[in-house]
Write an enzyme that holds these catalytic residues in place. Structure first.
Site, short mmCIF file in Angstrom:
data_model
loop_
_atom_site.label_atom_id
_atom_site.label_comp_id
_atom_site.label_asym_id
_atom_site.label_seq_id
_atom_site.Cartn_x
_atom_site.Cartn_y
_atom_site.Cartn_z
N ARG A 184 25.12 26.15 48.24
CA ARG A 184 25.29 26.94 47.02
C ARG A 184 23.94 27.51 46.58
O ARG A 184 22.92 26.85 46.69
CB ARG A 184 25.86 26.06 45.91
CG ARG A 184 27.36 25.92 46.01
CD ARG A 184 27.91 24.90 45.05
NE ARG A 184 27.36 24.98 43.71
CZ ARG A 184 27.77 24.22 42.69
NH1 ARG A 184 28.73 23.33 42.88
NH2 ARG A 184 27.23 24.33 41.50
N ARG A 208 23.10 19.09 49.66
CA ARG A 208 24.56 19.30 49.56
C ARG A 208 24.98 20.55 50.33
O ARG A 208 24.29 21.57 50.31
CB ARG A 208 24.95 19.46 48.08
CG ARG A 208 26.42 19.80 47.92
CD ARG A 208 26.91 19.52 46.54
NE ARG A 208 26.49 20.51 45.55
CZ ARG A 208 26.89 20.48 44.28
NH1 ARG A 208 27.69 19.52 43.86
NH2 ARG A 208 26.46 21.39 43.44
N ARG A 244 31.16 21.61 28.55
CA ARG A 244 29.74 21.46 28.83
C ARG A 244 28.89 21.69 27.60
O ARG A 244 27.67 21.55 27.66
CB ARG A 244 29.33 22.46 29.91
CG ARG A 244 29.10 21.82 31.29
CD ARG A 244 28.81 22.95 32.22
NE ARG A 244 28.12 22.60 33.41
CZ ARG A 244 28.70 22.51 34.61
NH1 ARG A 244 29.99 22.62 34.74
NH2 ARG A 244 27.97 22.28 35.68
N LYS A 263 30.45 14.10 40.52
CA LYS A 263 31.70 14.28 39.78
C LYS A 263 32.79 14.92 40.63
O LYS A 263 33.90 14.44 40.70
CB LYS A 263 31.51 15.18 38.57
CG LYS A 263 30.70 14.64 37.46
CD LYS A 263 30.76 15.59 36.26
CE LYS A 263 30.32 17.01 36.56
NZ LYS A 263 28.90 17.18 36.85
N ARG A 317 19.02 23.17 35.81
CA ARG A 317 20.38 22.73 35.45
C ARG A 317 20.35 21.35 34.80
O ARG A 317 21.13 21.06 33.91
CB ARG A 317 21.29 22.73 36.69
CG ARG A 317 21.69 24.14 37.12
CD ARG A 317 22.16 24.19 38.56
NE ARG A 317 23.38 23.46 38.78
CZ ARG A 317 23.77 23.01 39.98
NH1 ARG A 317 23.03 23.25 41.04
NH2 ARG A 317 24.90 22.38 40.12
P1 AMP Z 1 29.50 23.23 38.75
O1 AMP Z 1 30.24 23.59 39.98
O2 AMP Z 1 30.35 22.43 37.78
O3 AMP Z 1 28.18 22.56 39.03
O4 AMP Z 1 29.17 24.61 37.98
C1 AMP Z 1 28.31 25.58 38.56
C2 AMP Z 1 27.80 26.54 37.50
O5 AMP Z 1 28.92 27.21 36.89
C3 AMP Z 1 27.06 25.89 36.34
O6 AMP Z 1 25.69 25.66 36.62
C4 AMP Z 1 27.25 26.96 35.25
O7 AMP Z 1 26.40 28.06 35.48
C5 AMP Z 1 28.67 27.43 35.50
N1 AMP Z 1 29.66 26.62 34.72
C6 AMP Z 1 30.60 25.77 35.24
N2 AMP Z 1 31.33 25.21 34.24
C7 AMP Z 1 30.81 25.69 33.08
C8 AMP Z 1 31.10 25.47 31.70
N3 AMP Z 1 32.06 24.62 31.31
N4 AMP Z 1 30.37 26.16 30.78
C9 AMP Z 1 29.40 27.02 31.15
N5 AMP Z 1 29.05 27.26 32.43
C10 AMP Z 1 29.75 26.61 33.39
#
Ligand code: AMP
Length: 216
Positions: free
Chosen positions: A159, A126, A87, A13, A170
């Site tokens: 990360r 990654r 989410r 994404k 996740r």
């Molecule tokens: P991402 O970079 O989108 O993969 O987000 C990394 C982490 O941030 C996720 O695994 C969640 O722990 C947290 N996170 C990001 N966006 C959200 C959201 N909309 N709601 C809750 N947690 C989030």
């Protein structure tokens, strides 16, 4: 053009979103990036969020909704792409309320489909730039110079939530908490699914073709 991008962690994404936002001149709003920036600055949001992200859990809805409301106020007007938000169904409901108040609507919800085994392989390979957030894949999309971001020259890092155990957790969270959002938006006739397997360029081509048909 106002878009929501959904898909399991590691579906690509973020990478596709960056290209779309560049080509269509809309703002990319990534809650993951906003949270990581808060963590690196040590803000109260960051300190709280770190406890959840670390373990691959979702950050509580109230915290996310408060953070995104502020961000949307600044970026809505020129068009936006939401990456990693909403989410959960409560987040989607809160977003609908905010957009209605501001007289904005979503044009399309794009869902990137990728099989779970592929995701584990993608995420554990990654590497991410700490300065601009760009992601690389060690084999399929490596940087020009090993270990360094092509744009910033910063040293890439892995990360903390990209290890195999956390990735699997996740994925489960995506299945249980995020997938129900697809049904929520199907009721509004906004959902378009895209096969996310394959090379970055091929997937991007599918997305652009789709957008040409649905966004006037
Ligand atoms: P991402 O970079 O989108 O993969 O987000 C990394 C982490 O941030 C996720 O695994 C969640 O722990 C947290 N996170 C990001 N966006 C959200 C959201 N909309 N709601 C809750 N947690 C989030």
């Amino acid at each position: 053009m106002n878009l929501i991008f959904l898909g399991p962690p590691g579906a690509g994404k973020g990478t596709q979103a960056q290209r779309l936002c560049w080509d269509y001149d809309v703002a990319q709003i990534s809650t993951g990036d906003l949270l990581r920036s808060n963590i690196s600055k040590g803000t109260p949001i960051g300190v709280e969020a770190d406890k959840y992200i670390h373990q691959g859990n979702l950050v509580p809805d109230e915290l996310i909704i408060g953070m995104i409301k502020d961000e949307l106020k600044y970026t809505l007007a020129g068009g936006f792409l939401l990456d990693g938000f909403p989410r959960t169904v409560p987040q989607a409901e809160a977003l609908d309320i905010v957009l209605k108040e501001m007289n904005f609507k979503i044009d399309a919800v794009l869902v990137l489909d990728v099989l779970s085994d592929e995701i584990v392989a993608r995420l554990t390979a990654r590497r991410t730039c700490p300065t601009c957030g760009k992601s690389y894949h060690l084999i399929f999309n490596p940087p020009a110079k090993e270990g360094l971001c092509d744009i910033e020259g910063s040293t890439l890092y892995q990360r903390k939530d990209d290890n195999e155990e956390t990735v699997k957790h996740r994925q489960e969270i995506y299945e249980n908490q995020t997938k129900p959002i697809i049904k929520y938006y199907e009721k509004q006739n906004l959902v378009h699914k895209i096969n996310g397997l394959g090379k970055l360029d091929d997937v991007y081509y599918l997305i652009k073709n789709l957008l040409q048909k649905i966004v006037k």
